[in-house]
Design an enzyme around this catalytic site. Sequence first.
Site, PDB file in Angstrom:
ATOM      1  N   GLU A 272      15.715 -19.330  22.073  1.00 35.56           N
ATOM      2  CA  GLU A 272      14.336 -19.269  21.555  1.00 35.56           C
ATOM      3  C   GLU A 272      14.350 -18.762  20.115  1.00 35.56           C
ATOM      4  OE1 GLU A 272      12.361 -16.706  24.439  1.00 35.56           O
ATOM      5  OE2 GLU A 272      12.955 -14.947  23.279  1.00 35.56           O
ATOM      6  N   ARG A 310       7.270  -8.017   5.280  1.00 34.71           N
ATOM      7  CA  ARG A 310       8.572  -7.541   5.739  1.00 34.71           C
ATOM      8  C   ARG A 310       9.190  -6.450   4.857  1.00 34.71           C
ATOM      9  NH1 ARG A 310      12.668 -10.039   6.296  1.00 34.71           N
ATOM     10  NH2 ARG A 310      13.349  -9.283   8.325  1.00 34.71           N
ATOM     11  N   TYR A 314       9.614  -3.295   7.150  1.00 32.97           N
ATOM     12  CA  TYR A 314      10.989  -3.106   7.629  1.00 32.97           C
ATOM     13  C   TYR A 314      11.942  -2.664   6.517  1.00 32.97           C
ATOM     14  CZ  TYR A 314       9.136  -6.230  11.284  1.00 32.97           C
ATOM     15  OH  TYR A 314       8.371  -6.810  12.263  1.00 32.97           O
ATOM     16  N   CYS A 341      -3.629  -1.514  -3.731  1.00 34.46           N
ATOM     17  CA  CYS A 341      -3.685  -0.058  -3.856  1.00 34.46           C
ATOM     18  C   CYS A 341      -2.972   0.521  -2.639  1.00 34.46           C
ATOM     19  CB  CYS A 341      -5.138   0.405  -3.914  1.00 34.46           C
ATOM     20  SG  CYS A 341      -5.924  -0.030  -5.449  1.00 34.46           S
ATOM     21  N   GLU A 342      -1.680   0.455  -2.656  1.00 34.64           N
ATOM     22  CA  GLU A 342      -0.833   0.839  -1.511  1.00 34.64           C
ATOM     23  C   GLU A 342       0.581   0.885  -2.071  1.00 34.64           C
ATOM     24  OE1 GLU A 342       1.421   1.575   1.105  1.00 34.64           O
ATOM     25  OE2 GLU A 342      -0.423   1.229   2.248  1.00 34.64           O
TER      26      GLU A 342
END
Lengths: 421, 421
Positions: A272, A310, A314, A341-342
């Site tokens: 899969e 990602r 991560y 804004c992060e």
Amino acid sequence: MSEKRVPFSLEQVNALAKNHPTPFYIYDEENLRGNIRRLNDAFSWCEGFRNYFAVKACPNPEIMSILKEEGAGIDCSSMTELILSEALGFKGEEIMFTSNDTPLEEFQKAVEMGAVINLDDISHIQSLDNINYQGDFACFRYNPGNLRGGNAIIGEPVEAKYGVPDHTIVEAYQLMKDRGAKRFGLHTMLISNELNEDYFVETAEMIFELVKRISDVLNIQFEFVNLGGGIGIPYRPEEEAMDVKSIGERTQALHKQFIVDQGLKPLTVYLECGRFISGPSGYLVSKVRHVTEKYKKYVGLDACMTNLMRPALYGAYHHITVLGKEQEARNETYDVTGSLCENNDKFAINRNLPKVRPGDILAIHDAGAHGHAMGFNYNGTLRSAEFLMRTDGRFEMIRRAETARDYFATLNFPGNKWSVF
Amino acid sequence: MSEKRVPFSLEQVNALAKNHPTPFYIYDEENLRGNIRRLNDAFSWCEGFRNYFAVKACPNPEIMSILKEEGAGIDCSSMTELILSEALGFKGEEIMFTSNDTPLEEFQKAVEMGAVINLDDISHIQSLDNINYQGDFACFRYNPGNLRGGNAIIGEPVEAKYGVPDHTIVEAYQLMKDRGAKRFGLHTMLISNELNEDYFVETAEMIFELVKRISDVLNIQFEFVNLGGGIGIPYRPEEEAMDVKSIGERTQALHKQFIVDQGLKPLTVYLECGRFISGPSGYLVSKVRHVTEKYKKYVGLDACMTNLMRPALYGAYHHITVLGKEQEARNETYDVTGSLCENNDKFAINRNLPKVRPGDILAIHDAGAHGHAMGFNYNGTLRSAEFLMRTDGRFEMIRRAETARDYFATLNFPGNKWSVF
């Protein structure tokens, strides 16, 4: 550092960007077909082999349809994924429904579609009873727990929310046999984005042995094993692509040793894989808005982490090519950021690139899996369009960009009453 | 462990859930108004004080309108946030546009709306030139870099993509003065979710000193300083809420010492708190689908990380109350998960709770900021509805739940052509 190839040119992107503002995704049909064909070839020894594409990696109907043409099945985990697969003509056992913590209506829908129902938990048997399941199929996801805890590669199956633990796996099949199940499958999925070939071979051996154990105790025959996905891709230019041919050959040898030579029914192998198929075929294409020097040098893009989460989620590496500057030395070091804004909104930190200027176009590699699919709207940003580069070089829009109306669709405020359509 | 109070009962949620399936958000109007009033009171010594609500925390028009009634301004960072603020009647300098890596059309829109334009970078002056900015306002975001690197609380401003570094901050104002700017503001925002009061006081002192330095060199007068947001909330039950009254008083003392007593114009203090205002007022309400024991005990909810990403993205703690079991001992230990095929999809790990059963309703606390706002559609999940609990106890839907049609709105496949509406 070797450069990773981009299948389209700056000129092609500029032509596309005339009518469709960046950022957008581009998928390479040739690469996509090549990936699924390589996997199919590697397992061509196995009658009925099928890779069920994990649709969550890239739930775009055109991508799914191409994979269907190449003989792939589809791995679904939710109602919308089932609906979309049905609309695209996936039928019956071309669909595997692998879900955890599953609502009844999704089991119901999957059963109606004739999908292979892969149960995550022994309590799901009760769910099938509740919807009056009349099928004769029984398949469970297996979680080996500490039995594979010694291997650092695997992570910690014992900490995972998925699957039936070893001490109840036989009971699970017994309960389904008692309910009249006559066809049996077995599934596992222990890891994600793994580049060590041995891991997949060990998993195959574990599962084939488990088939023997359960078959002996319950006197049943398994039709298939689904060895899951998790075949990694070389995000970094120094990494090598997996040799799936070798994985296929080694799985074949184990299949002979543990299944055929043991007198078991020569069951079919399924996979899969999602990332392995669509990951390398997708690029997030973004224009440089500004280049600035603060305490560090920054390249600010018109894409941001809402387009590709990602790196923020991560800490993932995604290679970046500055289109038209593929041959230039990577003599500058930048943080490549978006506009949120992060402070996590960075595609790359301390990345060596050629000298970048505003207006340059960057291709962010290996964004074809868990890229647009994980897109969101934080800071009121809009999700981007997706394009398919056909094998003849034509570009086809396969998802339109969101508009402010989409963003406001669930709201009621002056001039915008729920945007019901 | 002390229990955190939930302002609604199991009966109220069950009544709501009859017509609106869980999961959904509930916001508590009384708490929301209380938070903004506490902040306004703490700075009532300062003429013209305003908290510009950081709309990215909770971009819901009803929430925004309530805050507008309480005198809040709005802090925007994108086109859609500007559009929404305009539709709700925020006007002129009630809007602060604080953005980085900003496209020209967003500067243009903010200027047309008469918003206070807060520039993140010296290169943004060129952007204003490009849109032929005729305003007389100049405001920059300041990044002190290593000047505050010694304080472990602050994080690393030197690694942040935001703001004008210390060595060019005077030049930035000089350039704007040369272009005819006559009104001046100064902004900083260095940290997020901080619970140490001293930090905010130190920031105020840093900014007031900087005002003096720039004013002296350039012979200009500042109208305001925006000390940013970052006032944390007690996510954990053992944490205490910030004493904003004390922050206000200590800021007042510094304002007297560094501004008034120095003969500077008694400038206005602004803040841009988002989390402090809406965070504690919001709850993600979710029903238990199943409780199961694998290698650990799991509670599986009908909500998942697509409804609330903070635990997965930041490892954030969110307190959980099992409605109707507030008085029961927390004698069980569970991982509380969602249904995604994504192992990060856990609201809590090894959390002590009362014994949980399928059908129980959980309230996940402090989800009113960066909760629904960071929602996404991974695995084909749909974003949930939002409800407002009015001060009289009525529940009002303030965002409808997404449907499959919303999810498919940007796609073209049989039976669904782009869902253009």
